[in-house]
Design an enzyme around this catalytic site. Structure first.
Site, mmCIF file in Angstrom:
data_model
loop_
_atom_site.group_PDB
_atom_site.id
_atom_site.type_symbol
_atom_site.label_atom_id
_atom_site.label_comp_id
_atom_site.label_asym_id
_atom_site.label_seq_id
_atom_site.Cartn_x
_atom_site.Cartn_y
_atom_site.Cartn_z
ATOM 1 N N HIS A 19 -36.296 -32.470 30.741
ATOM 2 C CA HIS A 19 -36.177 -33.770 31.413
ATOM 3 C C HIS A 19 -35.673 -33.540 32.827
ATOM 4 O O HIS A 19 -35.471 -32.388 33.242
ATOM 5 C CB HIS A 19 -35.297 -34.732 30.615
ATOM 6 C CG HIS A 19 -33.907 -34.235 30.323
ATOM 7 N ND1 HIS A 19 -33.024 -33.847 31.301
ATOM 8 C CD2 HIS A 19 -33.249 -34.049 29.135
ATOM 9 C CE1 HIS A 19 -31.890 -33.468 30.759
ATOM 10 N NE2 HIS A 19 -32.002 -33.561 29.438
ATOM 11 N N HIS A 22 -32.610 -31.211 33.382
ATOM 12 C CA HIS A 22 -32.915 -29.771 33.377
ATOM 13 C C HIS A 22 -33.638 -29.404 34.687
ATOM 14 O O HIS A 22 -33.389 -28.361 35.281
ATOM 15 C CB HIS A 22 -33.851 -29.398 32.218
ATOM 16 C CG HIS A 22 -33.338 -29.732 30.859
ATOM 17 N ND1 HIS A 22 -33.998 -30.548 29.988
ATOM 18 C CD2 HIS A 22 -32.202 -29.352 30.212
ATOM 19 C CE1 HIS A 22 -33.319 -30.654 28.854
ATOM 20 N NE2 HIS A 22 -32.215 -29.939 28.970
ATOM 21 N N CYS A 127 -18.640 -29.463 16.473
ATOM 22 C CA CYS A 127 -19.641 -30.373 17.057
ATOM 23 C C CYS A 127 -20.926 -29.592 17.243
ATOM 24 O O CYS A 127 -20.963 -28.619 18.010
ATOM 25 C CB CYS A 127 -19.163 -30.936 18.394
ATOM 26 S SG CYS A 127 -20.504 -31.812 19.241
ATOM 27 N N CYS A 130 -22.261 -29.568 20.954
ATOM 28 C CA CYS A 130 -21.645 -28.555 21.839
ATOM 29 C C CYS A 130 -21.850 -27.154 21.287
ATOM 30 O O CYS A 130 -21.637 -26.184 21.996
ATOM 31 C CB CYS A 130 -20.148 -28.757 21.967
ATOM 32 S SG CYS A 130 -19.624 -30.298 22.669
ATOM 33 N N CYS A 144 -16.722 -36.592 19.654
ATOM 34 C CA CYS A 144 -16.875 -35.615 20.743
ATOM 35 C C CYS A 144 -17.182 -36.401 22.018
ATOM 36 O O CYS A 144 -18.120 -37.194 22.028
ATOM 37 C CB CYS A 144 -18.028 -34.661 20.423
ATOM 38 S SG CYS A 144 -18.691 -33.874 21.896
ATOM 39 N N HIS A 147 -20.938 -35.776 23.284
ATOM 40 C CA HIS A 147 -22.100 -36.181 22.473
ATOM 41 C C HIS A 147 -21.885 -37.466 21.689
ATOM 42 O O HIS A 147 -22.784 -37.941 21.004
ATOM 43 C CB HIS A 147 -22.505 -35.025 21.544
ATOM 44 C CG HIS A 147 -22.932 -33.820 22.319
ATOM 45 N ND1 HIS A 147 -22.067 -32.797 22.646
ATOM 46 C CD2 HIS A 147 -24.112 -33.514 22.892
ATOM 47 C CE1 HIS A 147 -22.705 -31.913 23.368
ATOM 48 N NE2 HIS A 147 -23.941 -32.312 23.543
ATOM 49 N N LYS A 300 -26.728 -43.068 32.086
ATOM 50 C CA LYS A 300 -26.862 -41.741 31.491
ATOM 51 C C LYS A 300 -28.174 -41.691 30.691
ATOM 52 O O LYS A 300 -28.496 -42.651 29.988
ATOM 53 C CB LYS A 300 -25.661 -41.510 30.562
ATOM 54 C CG LYS A 300 -25.506 -40.071 30.154
ATOM 55 C CD LYS A 300 -24.186 -39.842 29.422
ATOM 56 C CE LYS A 300 -24.211 -38.468 28.795
ATOM 57 N NZ LYS A 300 -23.049 -38.120 28.040
ATOM 58 N N LYS A 303 -31.842 -40.372 24.459
ATOM 59 C CA LYS A 303 -32.999 -40.692 23.625
ATOM 60 C C LYS A 303 -32.864 -42.099 23.075
ATOM 61 O O LYS A 303 -33.819 -42.858 23.015
ATOM 62 C CB LYS A 303 -33.099 -39.691 22.465
ATOM 63 C CG LYS A 303 -33.791 -38.411 22.871
ATOM 64 C CD LYS A 303 -34.101 -37.567 21.654
ATOM 65 C CE LYS A 303 -34.501 -36.161 22.098
ATOM 66 N NZ LYS A 303 -34.119 -35.121 21.198
HETATM 67 N N1 MSP Z 1 -28.035 -23.825 26.021
HETATM 68 C C1 MSP Z 1 -26.887 -24.310 26.699
HETATM 69 C C2 MSP Z 1 -26.583 -23.457 27.917
HETATM 70 C C3 MSP Z 1 -26.366 -22.010 27.624
HETATM 71 S S1 MSP Z 1 -26.154 -21.102 29.090
HETATM 72 C C4 MSP Z 1 -25.750 -19.562 28.580
HETATM 73 C C5 MSP Z 1 -27.147 -25.747 27.158
HETATM 74 N N2 MSP Z 1 -28.414 -26.157 27.140
HETATM 75 S S2 MSP Z 1 -28.903 -27.642 27.576
HETATM 76 O O1 MSP Z 1 -30.325 -27.653 27.389
HETATM 77 O O2 MSP Z 1 -28.145 -28.634 26.886
HETATM 78 O O3 MSP Z 1 -28.550 -27.786 29.087
HETATM 79 C C6 MSP Z 1 -29.089 -26.870 30.022
HETATM 80 C C7 MSP Z 1 -28.588 -27.198 31.417
HETATM 81 O O4 MSP Z 1 -29.106 -28.476 31.804
HETATM 82 C C8 MSP Z 1 -27.063 -27.293 31.485
HETATM 83 O O5 MSP Z 1 -26.577 -26.633 32.637
HETATM 84 C C9 MSP Z 1 -26.802 -28.779 31.575
HETATM 85 O O6 MSP Z 1 -25.651 -29.099 32.318
HETATM 86 C C10 MSP Z 1 -28.053 -29.234 32.327
HETATM 87 N N3 MSP Z 1 -28.301 -30.650 32.107
HETATM 88 C C11 MSP Z 1 -28.629 -31.285 30.946
HETATM 89 N N4 MSP Z 1 -28.713 -32.625 31.204
HETATM 90 C C12 MSP Z 1 -28.434 -32.876 32.508
HETATM 91 C C13 MSP Z 1 -28.442 -33.995 33.348
HETATM 92 N N5 MSP Z 1 -28.677 -35.219 32.917
HETATM 93 N N6 MSP Z 1 -28.207 -33.792 34.670
HETATM 94 C C14 MSP Z 1 -28.038 -32.539 35.202
HETATM 95 N N7 MSP Z 1 -28.019 -31.465 34.428
HETATM 96 C C15 MSP Z 1 -28.093 -31.613 33.071
HETATM 97 O O7 MSP Z 1 -26.195 -26.406 27.545
#
Ligand code: MSP
Length: 519
Positions: A19, A22, A127, A130, A144, A147, A300, A303
């Site tokens: 999304h 990411h 959790c 997390c 949490c 989440h 925020k 889903k």
């Molecule tokens: N798998 C773990 C990270 C392990 S690193 C050794 C994880 N994955 S995640 O898919 O949940 O998130 C991946 C990255 O995307 C994280 O740095 C997280 O902060 C970022 N983001 C997820 N949603 C976000 C937003 N809405 N806005 C900005 N970044 C966000 O955590």
């Protein structure tokens, strides 16, 4: 310049698709990477996917497929998104790859052997969002805080990592290196968390979790999940804990220059990861850049609210052929470390103002006047540098200073300021009137100076908008792959640079209808 630069992103969980949160992180990292490629010779950019854990195991089960099948599908989708966004990574690591798994097992055994990992019976609140145990005091109203879910009570015999052994060393490192955690206001948060740390569980019983890397010396346990995930940054370089001397790639790129992650996982990177590196006796990354979160229309993404936007949604709804406008918007929507927001209206206004008007129109106007009065030719006598070139040279320094602090949004402000100055200059000088009144040389000098500024802008904007930048350089017949240190030493040469047919707008205003027809 002969420095090495290694940048990493967080690796994404693959129980869904990419999304724009990411995407924000990957674009931010890609922009930083492309900028430093304009300065350093040896550079490396790593991204990838975090594929083990209970969430994948459960989702795959609900879909009646194997966890690896779910991973394979979603990894493809992440990779497609990054391709669409021109994310120019050098390596994509999957935590399910054999190379990674083998090294993680070796790391675990090494830590076990040297006493940094020990077995311990444990009951705690877990959790799965997390993927870690939480303390009562971490919860808000029993949930949490990240989440908004009630953690489950888990009782198991697990392996634990002696985090507490490294507490003082980590505190000292953070205090002695003010630019280790960026932005610096987050360092205090980490120091507070360090006050209360305990040893952490790093394995789970195979009876409860089976989708993970088995502990080599104990088949009843699965390595869980942060040692697995965090190690990716070094397994990707071919690190091997059993070797006295590491390979060339590792020696060239470790320690990382900058590890880009979201604020939600800063604790794992500035405490767990650092302790792990200390235990392995490896040098620490130079900077950890904790970016903020992206909301959509100030809400925020979730889903349950149904407001999750993918990068594909945005490119399609605005019928964008390249990702440049989105890359530019998203990397300038949040100041360093702050949260940012995406809204269709802001997006359209920002890119219309900055990319179409300020940048695209200026180039288009100047080239058209050059065609009209000089048949697209820059004559020798036009090459007289004006005050505005000094401003352009100074902008290079300001952009570099911003990137040295990883202030990606702030650097766009400097580039736009230069364009504002150039727009004012052309309007004040009015080369079209000068030419009409027979002051051809003066008109030519103005055009040369504006186009020369555009040459600077093309290179400075390249990390954000690689396609638009290349298009500008093509029309100026200049080289986009130039190091920043050479930019000011070069200049547009005399000669015919363009024909009428070759002039194409580099960025068209976004048509408001497109946004309104959005699904
Ligand atoms: N798998 C773990 C990270 C392990 S690193 C050794 C994880 N994955 S995640 O898919 O949940 O998130 C991946 C990255 O995307 C994280 O740095 C997280 O902060 C970022 N983001 C997820 N949603 C976000 C937003 N809405 N806005 C900005 N970044 C966000 O955590």
């Amino acid at each position: 310049m002969n420095e090495n630069f290694y940048i990493t992103t967080a690796i994404d969980y693959v129980n869904g698709k990419a999304h724009i949160g990411h995407a924000f992180e990957k674009i931010l990292t890609d922009v930083i990477y492309r900028h430093f490629k304009q300065r350093f010779d040896k550079t490396m950019f790593l991204t990838g996917t975090d594929e083990h854990g209970i969430k994948i195991q459960k989702t795959a089960k609900s879909l009646n497929i194997l966890p690896i099948e779910l991973c394979n599908q979603n990894v493809e989708s992440f990779k497609n998104s990054w391709k669409l966004l021109d994310i120019n990574y050098d390596k994509f690591i999957r935590t399910t790859s054999d190379e990674h798994k083998k090294i993680v097992q070796k790391i675990f055994e090494k830590l076990l052997k040297q006493g940094d990992i020990y077995k311990h019976s444990y009951k705690g609140l877990y959790c799965s969002g997390c993927e870690c145990f939480l303390n009562e005091k971490d919860l808000e109203n029993g949930l949490c805080p990240t989440h908004l879910k009630k953690p489950e009570i888990v009782e198991e015999e697990n392996y634990f990592f002696k985090l507490t052994k490294y507490k003082d060393a980590i505190i000292n490192h953070i205090k002695n290196n003010p630019s280790f955690i960026i932005p610096s206001f987050r360092a205090n948060e980490v120091l507070n968390q360090l006050e209360n740390i305990e040893d952490i569980s790093v394995s789970r019983s195979i009876n409860n979790v089976n989708w993970g890397i088995p502990v080599l010396s104990d088949s009843s346990q699965i390595i869980y999940v942060w040692i697995d995930a965090l190690s990716n940054y070094i397994t990707a370089l071919g690190y091997d804990p059993d070797k006295e001397e590491q390979n060339e790639t590792f020696k060239t790129f470790w320690p990382a220059t900058c590890q880009v992650i979201g604020k939600d996982i800063l604790k794992f990177h500035s405490i767990y990861w650092i302790a792990l590196l200390m235990a392995l006796n490896l040098p620490l990354p130079k900077h950890i850049l904790a970016h903020g979160w992206i909301t959509i229309d100030e809400t925020k993404m979730s889903k349950s609210l149904g407001n999750v936007l993918s990068p594909e949604n945005i490119l399609n709804s605005f019928k964008l052929e390249t990702p440049d406008a989105f890359r530019y918007y998203i990397s300038s929507c949040a100041n360093c470390g702050k949260d940012g927001n995406y809204s269709d209206i802001d997006f359209k206004e920002k890119v219309n103002a900055d990319l179409a008007n300020n940048m695209g129109n200026l180039l288009n106007r100047s080239l058209n006047i050059l065609i009209k009065y000089f048949d697209g030719e820059i004559k020798d006598e036009f090459i007289v540098e004006n005050e505005i070139i000094k401003i352009a040279k100074n902008t290079i320094n300001k952009v570099i200073e911003n990137f040295d602090k990883f202030q990606v949004a702030e650097a766009t402000f400097e580039i736009m300021t230069l364009l504002n100055v150039a727009n004012k200059y052309i309007n004040d000088q009015a080369p079209w009137s000068l030419a009409k009144n027979g002051n051809l040389k003066e008109a030519g000098i103005v055009l040369y100076n504006v186009l020369e500024v555009m040459r600077y802008v093309s290179v400075l904007i390249y990390p954000y908008c690689p396609n638009i930048a290349s298009n500008i350089a093509k029309q100026l017949k200049t080289n986009i792959n130039i190091k920043l240190c050479d930019l000011g030493k070069n200049n547009l040469k005399a000669g015919k640079i363009i024909t009428k047919e070759e002039i194409i707008p580099v960025f068209l205003r976004l048509d408001s209808e497109f946004a309104q027809n959005k699904k």
